[in-house]
Write a protein that holds these residues in place. Structure first.
Motif, PDB file in Angstrom:
ATOM      1  N   THR A 282       0.826  -1.219   0.000  1.00  0.00           N
ATOM      2  CA  THR A 282       0.000   0.000   0.000  1.00  0.00           C
ATOM      3  C   THR A 282       0.854   1.261   0.000  1.00  0.00           C
ATOM      4  OG1 THR A 282      -0.205  -0.121   2.421  1.00  0.00           O
ATOM      5  CG2 THR A 282      -2.007  -1.059   1.099  1.00  0.00           C
ATOM      6  N   THR A 283       2.006   1.228   0.634  1.00  0.00           N
ATOM      7  CA  THR A 283       2.847   2.427   0.644  1.00  0.00           C
ATOM      8  C   THR A 283       3.580   2.614  -0.684  1.00  0.00           C
ATOM      9  OG1 THR A 283       4.595   1.150   1.774  1.00  0.00           O
ATOM     10  CG2 THR A 283       3.161   2.508   3.142  1.00  0.00           C
ATOM     11  N   ARG A 284       3.852   1.510  -1.384  1.00  0.00           N
ATOM     12  CA  ARG A 284       4.495   1.632  -2.708  1.00  0.00           C
ATOM     13  C   ARG A 284       3.491   1.918  -3.813  1.00  0.00           C
ATOM     14  NH1 ARG A 284       8.213  -3.026  -1.267  1.00  0.00           N
ATOM     15  NH2 ARG A 284       6.660  -4.391  -2.242  1.00  0.00           N
ATOM     16  N   ARG A 285       2.245   1.438  -3.638  1.00  0.00           N
ATOM     17  CA  ARG A 285       1.233   1.564  -4.687  1.00  0.00           C
ATOM     18  C   ARG A 285      -0.043   2.217  -4.136  1.00  0.00           C
ATOM     19  NH1 ARG A 285       2.191  -1.646  -9.177  1.00  0.00           N
ATOM     20  NH2 ARG A 285       0.556  -0.333 -10.044  1.00  0.00           N
ATOM     21  N   PRO A 286       0.059   3.448  -3.660  1.00  0.00           N
ATOM     22  CA  PRO A 286      -1.116   4.086  -3.047  1.00  0.00           C
ATOM     23  C   PRO A 286      -2.242   4.358  -4.020  1.00  0.00           C
ATOM     24  CG  PRO A 286       0.664   5.675  -3.353  1.00  0.00           C
ATOM     25  CD  PRO A 286       1.244   4.328  -3.664  1.00  0.00           C
ATOM     26  N   GLU A 287      -1.965   4.299  -5.327  1.00  0.00           N
ATOM     27  CA  GLU A 287      -3.014   4.549  -6.310  1.00  0.00           C
ATOM     28  C   GLU A 287      -3.974   3.368  -6.454  1.00  0.00           C
ATOM     29  OE1 GLU A 287       0.068   2.286  -8.700  1.00  0.00           O
ATOM     30  OE2 GLU A 287       0.019   3.661  -6.976  1.00  0.00           O
ATOM     31  N   VAL A 288      -3.642   2.221  -5.858  1.00  0.00           N
ATOM     32  CA  VAL A 288      -4.436   1.009  -6.054  1.00  0.00           C
ATOM     33  C   VAL A 288      -5.498   0.830  -4.973  1.00  0.00           C
ATOM     34  CG1 VAL A 288      -4.357  -1.507  -6.282  1.00  0.00           C
ATOM     35  CG2 VAL A 288      -2.514  -0.104  -7.241  1.00  0.00           C
ATOM     36  N   PHE A 289      -5.135   1.132  -3.713  1.00  0.00           N
ATOM     37  CA  PHE A 289      -6.013   0.851  -2.574  1.00  0.00           C
ATOM     38  C   PHE A 289      -6.348   2.131  -1.819  1.00  0.00           C
ATOM     39  CE2 PHE A 289      -3.337  -2.894  -3.246  1.00  0.00           C
ATOM     40  CZ  PHE A 289      -4.304  -3.878  -3.406  1.00  0.00           C
ATOM     41  N   PRO A 302       3.017   8.556  10.138  1.00  0.00           N
ATOM     42  CA  PRO A 302       2.486   9.588   9.238  1.00  0.00           C
ATOM     43  C   PRO A 302       3.258   9.717   7.935  1.00  0.00           C
ATOM     44  CG  PRO A 302       2.421  10.374  11.498  1.00  0.00           C
ATOM     45  CD  PRO A 302       3.140   9.053  11.520  1.00  0.00           C
ATOM     46  N   GLU A 303       4.588   9.582   7.986  1.00  0.00           N
ATOM     47  CA  GLU A 303       5.368   9.716   6.754  1.00  0.00           C
ATOM     48  C   GLU A 303       5.101   8.588   5.762  1.00  0.00           C
ATOM     49  OE1 GLU A 303       8.249   8.286  10.083  1.00  0.00           O
ATOM     50  OE2 GLU A 303       6.539   9.673   9.865  1.00  0.00           O
ATOM     51  N   ASP A 304       4.624   7.433   6.269  1.00  0.00           N
ATOM     52  CA  ASP A 304       4.282   6.320   5.375  1.00  0.00           C
ATOM     53  C   ASP A 304       3.095   6.655   4.480  1.00  0.00           C
ATOM     54  OD1 ASP A 304       6.255   4.616   6.500  1.00  0.00           O
ATOM     55  OD2 ASP A 304       4.867   3.999   8.086  1.00  0.00           O
ATOM     56  N   LEU A 305       2.215   7.518   4.969  1.00  0.00           N
ATOM     57  CA  LEU A 305       0.955   7.782   4.272  1.00  0.00           C
ATOM     58  C   LEU A 305       0.947   9.107   3.524  1.00  0.00           C
ATOM     59  CD1 LEU A 305      -1.590   6.563   6.981  1.00  0.00           C
ATOM     60  CD2 LEU A 305      -0.439   5.267   5.174  1.00  0.00           C
ATOM     61  N   LYS A 306       2.088   9.768   3.485  1.00  0.00           N
ATOM     62  CA  LYS A 306       2.169  11.063   2.807  1.00  0.00           C
ATOM     63  C   LYS A 306       1.779  10.918   1.337  1.00  0.00           C
ATOM     64  CE  LYS A 306       5.324  14.915   1.870  1.00  0.00           C
ATOM     65  NZ  LYS A 306       6.722  15.419   1.994  1.00  0.00           N
ATOM     66  N   ASP A 307       0.873  11.762   0.895  1.00  0.00           N
ATOM     67  CA  ASP A 307       0.400  11.797  -0.495  1.00  0.00           C
ATOM     68  C   ASP A 307      -0.293  10.495  -0.936  1.00  0.00           C
ATOM     69  OD1 ASP A 307       1.541  14.376  -0.819  1.00  0.00           O
ATOM     70  OD2 ASP A 307       3.482  13.482  -1.319  1.00  0.00           O
ATOM     71  N   SER A 308      -0.756   9.688   0.027  1.00  0.00           N
ATOM     72  CA  SER A 308      -1.391   8.414  -0.317  1.00  0.00           C
ATOM     73  C   SER A 308      -2.865   8.557  -0.662  1.00  0.00           C
ATOM     74  CB  SER A 308      -1.249   7.431   0.846  1.00  0.00           C
ATOM     75  OG  SER A 308      -2.011   7.875   1.970  1.00  0.00           O
ATOM     76  N   GLY A 309      -3.522   9.571  -0.110  1.00  0.00           N
ATOM     77  CA  GLY A 309      -4.959   9.704  -0.294  1.00  0.00           C
ATOM     78  C   GLY A 309      -5.748   8.605   0.388  1.00  0.00           C
ATOM     79  N   VAL A 310      -5.158   7.957   1.383  1.00  0.00           N
ATOM     80  CA  VAL A 310      -5.822   6.852   2.073  1.00  0.00           C
ATOM     81  C   VAL A 310      -7.064   7.358   2.803  1.00  0.00           C
ATOM     82  CG1 VAL A 310      -4.350   7.119   4.127  1.00  0.00           C
ATOM     83  CG2 VAL A 310      -5.499   4.932   3.690  1.00  0.00           C
TER      84      VAL A 310
END
Length: 368
Positions: A282-289, A302-310
């Motif tokens: 999920t951190t490498r491919r945030p556009e999928v999930f 928090p830095e793991d989810l930066k710009d993830s849109g989770v």
């Protein structure tokens, strides 16, 4: 991460006594475990959580019952006058499901009294200690969904791979499309774990019947985890599984099931090493999930989810694992502005009741 597999190997280790406890200490209200083969009396469990074993092996020189993922712990049973071997746990076991097997002399065997479940990279015996809150995964007289096996081509592994797909009771009665949760097992397990040991389908059926969730699909496949050896988890990057999941399985599911094929309607979660895979992918491919779940599988920062849109980061564990770390991680995420939820399963360790409860908590939060 090394600690994660160490927990997997020993967190549910239970000591067995070589003789029965005094009558005043252990209630003699034993009944067959619900994981037994039909008509088999042993193993048995009582209302206090003790387990009693009987093994017919008259020619054996010793019999040991082992409990816990990896088969660590245990003690020798006592031989009886009729040639059988018997013993009762030294204390109550944690509620829920446990793997175990037998050591008869120098050989490893499954208990012929129980059904088999894939764990520790082999088919193991299973025992169920009834949980006080087991109603949420009980088999009830409600509409039931379908768990079907699918085989999909995997060029990256050079073979066909198998997945189990849960579809809700209403599926197929209209052209309605559904969100999808990709739900991963732990180390030593496979794609059968969540519907067999985890009762994911029954949890979903009951939640849907009670109107607590909008129906969605669950996909469970083998995470390519079991070639990883103890001591090498730090080098595990899940890139082989990432390719299988994103380039092969997800397109197959979207082409063959009525799905809503976008990030906002797709979730990934996993238990233990499946949680490690979930975090890495999920951190490498945030556009999928759009929704993430780590069940005894580490935490997000928090830095793991930066710009993830989770849309949701769900983190859980048992109270005998790392509850403070899970709670603190969720708080840090919330303080950073993310929708994060922590859950701690009371009285459990690195075991399936923790993960059944976690799924029960997570499911109503998905796809909102």
């Amino acid at each position: 991460m090394n600690q994660l597999l160490q927990i997997s190997a020993c967190a549910v280790t239970l000591l067995l006594s070589t003789s029965f406890m005094a009558q005043g200490q252990v209630k003699e209200d034993f009944v067959p475990s619900t994981k037994n083969h039909p008509g088999k009396e042993y193993p048995m469990v009582n209302s206090q959580g003790y387990a009693r074993f009987k093994v017919d092996a008259p020619e054996a020189k010793s019999v040991t019952v082992t409990l816990g993922l990896g088969g660590s712990g245990g003690t020798k049973l006592e031989k009886q006058a009729d040639g059988s071997w018997m013993g009762t746990t030294a204390g109550p076991m944690d509620e829920g499901f446990h793997y175990y097997h037998l050591i008869v002399d120098d050989g490893t065997f499954n208990d012929p009294g129980t059904l088999n479940y894939f764990g520790s990279c082999r088919w193991e015996s299973g025992i169920e200690i009834p949980a006080h809150d087991r109603d949420f995964y009980a088999l009830k007289d409600v509409p039931h969904g379908n768990v079907q096996q699918v085989l999909f081509n995997s060029p990256s592994t050079g073979t066909h791979q198998r997945a189990f797909v849960y579809t809700p009771p209403e599926y197929g009665k209209s052209n309605k499309k559904y969100p999808v949760l990709y739900l991963q097992h732990g180390w030593g397990e496979d794609e059968t774990a969540w519907s067999s040991q985890g009762h994911a389908n029954l949890i979903m059926d009951n939640l849907i019947a009670e109107g607590k969730i909008d129906p969605f699909i669950i996909v469970m496949t083998y995470g390519l985890t079991n070639n990883v050896k103890f001591g090498t988890i730090d080098s595990f990057d899940a890139k082989e599984f990432e390719k299988l999941l994103i380039d092969e399985l997800i397109p197959y599911i979207d082409a063959n099931f009525n799905t809503i094929p976008d990030k906002d309607h797709r979730a990934m979660a996993g238990l233990s090493m499946g949680g490690v895979e979930t975090k890495l992918i999920t951190t490498r491919r945030p556009e999928v999930f759009g929704y993430y779940g780590l069940l005894s599988g580490g935490t997000y920062a928090p830095e793991d989810l930066k710009d993830s849109g989770v849309k949701l980061a769900f983190i859980s564990c048992g109270s005998k694992e790392n509850p403070e770390g899970v709670t603190a991680a969720a708080k840090a995420l919330k303080d950073a502005g993310y929708n994060a939820v922590s859950y701690v399963s009371p009285g459990t360790a690195h075991e399936f009741l923790t993960w059944r409860r976690s799924l029960y908590q997570l499911a109503p939060m998905l796809f909102k």
